[in-house]
Write a protein that holds these residues in place. Sequence first.
Motif, PDB file in Angstrom:
ATOM      1  N   ARG A  85      -4.836   5.920  11.266  1.00 37.41           N
ATOM      2  CA  ARG A  85      -4.716   5.655  12.706  1.00 37.41           C
ATOM      3  C   ARG A  85      -5.132   6.916  13.433  1.00 37.41           C
ATOM      4  O   ARG A  85      -4.734   8.009  13.069  1.00 37.41           O
ATOM      5  CB  ARG A  85      -3.272   5.298  13.056  1.00 37.41           C
ATOM      6  CG  ARG A  85      -2.862   3.968  12.478  1.00 37.41           C
ATOM      7  CD  ARG A  85      -1.404   3.708  12.726  1.00 37.41           C
ATOM      8  NE  ARG A  85      -1.164   3.311  14.115  1.00 37.41           N
ATOM      9  CZ  ARG A  85       0.052   2.999  14.570  1.00 37.41           C
ATOM     10  NH1 ARG A  85       1.098   3.080  13.781  1.00 37.41           N
ATOM     11  NH2 ARG A  85       0.219   2.633  15.832  1.00 37.41           N
ATOM     12  N   SER A  89      -8.627   4.073   1.951  1.00 33.35           N
ATOM     13  CA  SER A  89      -7.911   4.911   2.916  1.00 33.35           C
ATOM     14  C   SER A  89      -7.722   4.170   4.230  1.00 33.35           C
ATOM     15  O   SER A  89      -8.570   3.358   4.624  1.00 33.35           O
ATOM     16  CB  SER A  89      -8.701   6.193   3.208  1.00 33.35           C
ATOM     17  OG  SER A  89      -8.878   6.936   2.038  1.00 33.35           O
ATOM     18  N   PHE A  90      -6.634   4.474   4.898  1.00 27.34           N
ATOM     19  CA  PHE A  90      -6.332   3.860   6.194  1.00 27.34           C
ATOM     20  C   PHE A  90      -5.836   4.954   7.115  1.00 27.34           C
ATOM     21  O   PHE A  90      -4.977   5.744   6.761  1.00 27.34           O
ATOM     22  CB  PHE A  90      -5.236   2.792   6.020  1.00 27.34           C
ATOM     23  CG  PHE A  90      -4.924   2.027   7.272  1.00 27.34           C
ATOM     24  CD1 PHE A  90      -5.596   0.860   7.570  1.00 27.34           C
ATOM     25  CD2 PHE A  90      -3.958   2.488   8.171  1.00 27.34           C
ATOM     26  CE1 PHE A  90      -5.312   0.144   8.729  1.00 27.34           C
ATOM     27  CE2 PHE A  90      -3.670   1.779   9.329  1.00 27.34           C
ATOM     28  CZ  PHE A  90      -4.354   0.605   9.600  1.00 27.34           C
ATOM     29  N   TRP A 123     -10.307   1.936   8.551  1.00 28.10           N
ATOM     30  CA  TRP A 123     -10.121   1.911   7.104  1.00 28.10           C
ATOM     31  C   TRP A 123     -11.417   1.557   6.404  1.00 28.10           C
ATOM     32  O   TRP A 123     -12.370   1.096   7.013  1.00 28.10           O
ATOM     33  CB  TRP A 123      -8.980   0.986   6.691  1.00 28.10           C
ATOM     34  CG  TRP A 123      -9.190  -0.473   6.909  1.00 28.10           C
ATOM     35  CD1 TRP A 123      -9.573  -1.396   5.980  1.00 28.10           C
ATOM     36  CD2 TRP A 123      -8.981  -1.198   8.142  1.00 28.10           C
ATOM     37  NE1 TRP A 123      -9.619  -2.640   6.555  1.00 28.10           N
ATOM     38  CE2 TRP A 123      -9.272  -2.548   7.870  1.00 28.10           C
ATOM     39  CE3 TRP A 123      -8.593  -0.834   9.428  1.00 28.10           C
ATOM     40  CZ2 TRP A 123      -9.183  -3.543   8.851  1.00 28.10           C
ATOM     41  CZ3 TRP A 123      -8.512  -1.820  10.402  1.00 28.10           C
ATOM     42  CH2 TRP A 123      -8.792  -3.150  10.108  1.00 28.10           C
ATOM     43  N   ALA A 151      -1.751  -2.955   5.538  1.00 30.91           N
ATOM     44  CA  ALA A 151      -2.052  -1.570   5.875  1.00 30.91           C
ATOM     45  C   ALA A 151      -0.764  -0.825   6.219  1.00 30.91           C
ATOM     46  O   ALA A 151       0.113  -1.372   6.907  1.00 30.91           O
ATOM     47  CB  ALA A 151      -3.015  -1.516   7.061  1.00 30.91           C
ATOM     48  N   TRP A 152      -0.677   0.417   5.761  1.00 28.28           N
ATOM     49  CA  TRP A 152       0.486   1.275   6.041  1.00 28.28           C
ATOM     50  C   TRP A 152       0.271   1.927   7.410  1.00 28.28           C
ATOM     51  O   TRP A 152      -0.598   2.775   7.576  1.00 28.28           O
ATOM     52  CB  TRP A 152       0.597   2.334   4.949  1.00 28.28           C
ATOM     53  CG  TRP A 152       1.884   3.102   4.944  1.00 28.28           C
ATOM     54  CD1 TRP A 152       2.994   2.830   4.208  1.00 28.28           C
ATOM     55  CD2 TRP A 152       2.190   4.299   5.693  1.00 28.28           C
ATOM     56  NE1 TRP A 152       3.967   3.771   4.458  1.00 28.28           N
ATOM     57  CE2 TRP A 152       3.514   4.682   5.352  1.00 28.28           C
ATOM     58  CE3 TRP A 152       1.486   5.082   6.614  1.00 28.28           C
ATOM     59  CZ2 TRP A 152       4.127   5.816   5.911  1.00 28.28           C
ATOM     60  CZ3 TRP A 152       2.106   6.199   7.165  1.00 28.28           C
ATOM     61  CH2 TRP A 152       3.413   6.553   6.811  1.00 28.28           C
ATOM     62  N   CYS A 162      -5.087  -8.330   3.816  1.00 28.22           N
ATOM     63  CA  CYS A 162      -4.753  -6.928   3.583  1.00 28.22           C
ATOM     64  C   CYS A 162      -3.383  -6.566   4.131  1.00 28.22           C
ATOM     65  O   CYS A 162      -2.820  -7.239   5.002  1.00 28.22           O
ATOM     66  CB  CYS A 162      -5.838  -6.007   4.142  1.00 28.22           C
ATOM     67  SG  CYS A 162      -5.710  -5.670   5.880  1.00 28.22           S
ATOM     68  N   GLN A 206      -2.575   4.252   3.169  1.00 26.57           N
ATOM     69  CA  GLN A 206      -3.481   3.411   2.375  1.00 26.57           C
ATOM     70  C   GLN A 206      -3.504   1.985   2.906  1.00 26.57           C
ATOM     71  O   GLN A 206      -2.619   1.575   3.653  1.00 26.57           O
ATOM     72  CB  GLN A 206      -2.996   3.357   0.917  1.00 26.57           C
ATOM     73  CG  GLN A 206      -2.918   4.700   0.233  1.00 26.57           C
ATOM     74  CD  GLN A 206      -4.282   5.208  -0.161  1.00 26.57           C
ATOM     75  OE1 GLN A 206      -5.052   4.514  -0.821  1.00 26.57           O
ATOM     76  NE2 GLN A 206      -4.613   6.420   0.259  1.00 26.57           N
ATOM     77  N   VAL A 207      -4.533   1.259   2.478  1.00 32.99           N
ATOM     78  CA  VAL A 207      -4.578  -0.173   2.741  1.00 32.99           C
ATOM     79  C   VAL A 207      -4.798  -0.869   1.399  1.00 32.99           C
ATOM     80  O   VAL A 207      -5.577  -0.392   0.578  1.00 32.99           O
ATOM     81  CB  VAL A 207      -5.683  -0.530   3.766  1.00 32.99           C
ATOM     82  CG1 VAL A 207      -7.063  -0.094   3.303  1.00 32.99           C
ATOM     83  CG2 VAL A 207      -5.680  -2.010   4.115  1.00 32.99           C
ATOM     84  N   LEU A 256      -6.059  -4.351  -0.189  1.00 31.51           N
ATOM     85  CA  LEU A 256      -6.784  -5.506   0.337  1.00 31.51           C
ATOM     86  C   LEU A 256      -7.493  -6.308  -0.727  1.00 31.51           C
ATOM     87  O   LEU A 256      -7.754  -5.849  -1.833  1.00 31.51           O
ATOM     88  CB  LEU A 256      -7.761  -5.068   1.430  1.00 31.51           C
ATOM     89  CG  LEU A 256      -8.719  -3.900   1.168  1.00 31.51           C
ATOM     90  CD1 LEU A 256      -9.951  -4.371   0.425  1.00 31.51           C
ATOM     91  CD2 LEU A 256      -9.111  -3.270   2.470  1.00 31.51           C
ATOM     92  N   PRO A 266       0.836  -1.206   0.000  1.00 30.58           N
ATOM     93  CA  PRO A 266       0.000   0.000   0.000  1.00 30.58           C
ATOM     94  C   PRO A 266       0.868   1.253   0.000  1.00 30.58           C
ATOM     95  O   PRO A 266       2.013   1.225   0.442  1.00 30.58           O
ATOM     96  CB  PRO A 266      -0.750  -0.123   1.325  1.00 30.58           C
ATOM     97  CG  PRO A 266       0.199  -0.868   2.215  1.00 30.58           C
ATOM     98  CD  PRO A 266       0.967  -1.810   1.330  1.00 30.58           C
TER      99      PRO A 266
END
Lengths: 109, 196
Positions: B148, B145-146, B159, B71-72, B69, B61-62, B64, B57
């Motif tokens: 935190r 989108s991802f 996400w 994920a960053w 998946c 971003q993710v 999947l 990613p």
Amino acid sequence: MLLLECPCCGQRGEETEFHCGGEAHITREGPGADDAAFENYMFERVNPKGVHFERWRHVHGCGKWFHAARDSATLEVFGTYAAATHRPPEELLETIRAKRPGFKWRELA
Amino acid sequence: MSDLSGPTPVLALGGAAFDGYVRVAEEPLRAMFTLRGDLSAKALKNAATGLAAVDMPGQGQVALNGEHCIAWMSPDELLVMTPWDEHAKALGQLDATLTDPALNYTDVSQARALFSLSGPDGLVREVAAKLAPVDLSPAAFPAGSFRRSRIGQVSAAIWMPAPGRIEVVCFRSVADYVFTLLRDAARPGSEVGLFG
Ligand SMILES: [Zn+2]
């Protein structure tokens, strides 16, 4: 409310996603320092109304430390920059000089 | 599996679900691994893509494909997920791929809780936006989108695997707190209409 952009992960968030780590660019005096220098490192902090430089951590995000320059009265954030530096980037200082002519913070102006 | 693997894992909340104006559900257990190191290192990329069979990613971003998946998470961290039945195989694969001591992984499958919000896209976004200080408008947070951030008072990652679905991962120790917040946010009658 402060809106900070983390220079490590690029996310823009409001301040509750971050945690403030106190004043920036403090020289950590070691065992060889004299009493005055150590006292200064240990206890003396500035508390300006206006331009201020701080350490912040993206605690609920990427977890990284970084630096931020902001106005403590208006909460305007002038910019954020890497943790591993002794001095704000010149470009950021130029931005602050333009927005706050004549500002002084420690030895920065 | 040997006895050393311990008892069969159980979900934090036993698969709790709530049908509000969107559906809030605890998702079935997934294998989850935190990979740390230089994200441009070939061995790290191979370890991640080898498990999840999706591309690396981009930042924030993710990537999947169903329950698989990558994920960053940060400039030196990835979260990789696979279906639970691939857990044992994944551990073997990671041990074989991540031999460089500067690249490492942690099995966090049972240290996390995973929830989903599903329903009309705007309402799903709204329920998450009630709890996290994040711009969840379709323009700012498109599918893939991802992010935190925090849910209420605890750290979480959010996400969007597809329109109308948001997934949330948090520490397992706060699973009940997060589920309760999500359930309250999805309570019928509390619609805001923030995203149309
Ligand atoms: Zn960050």
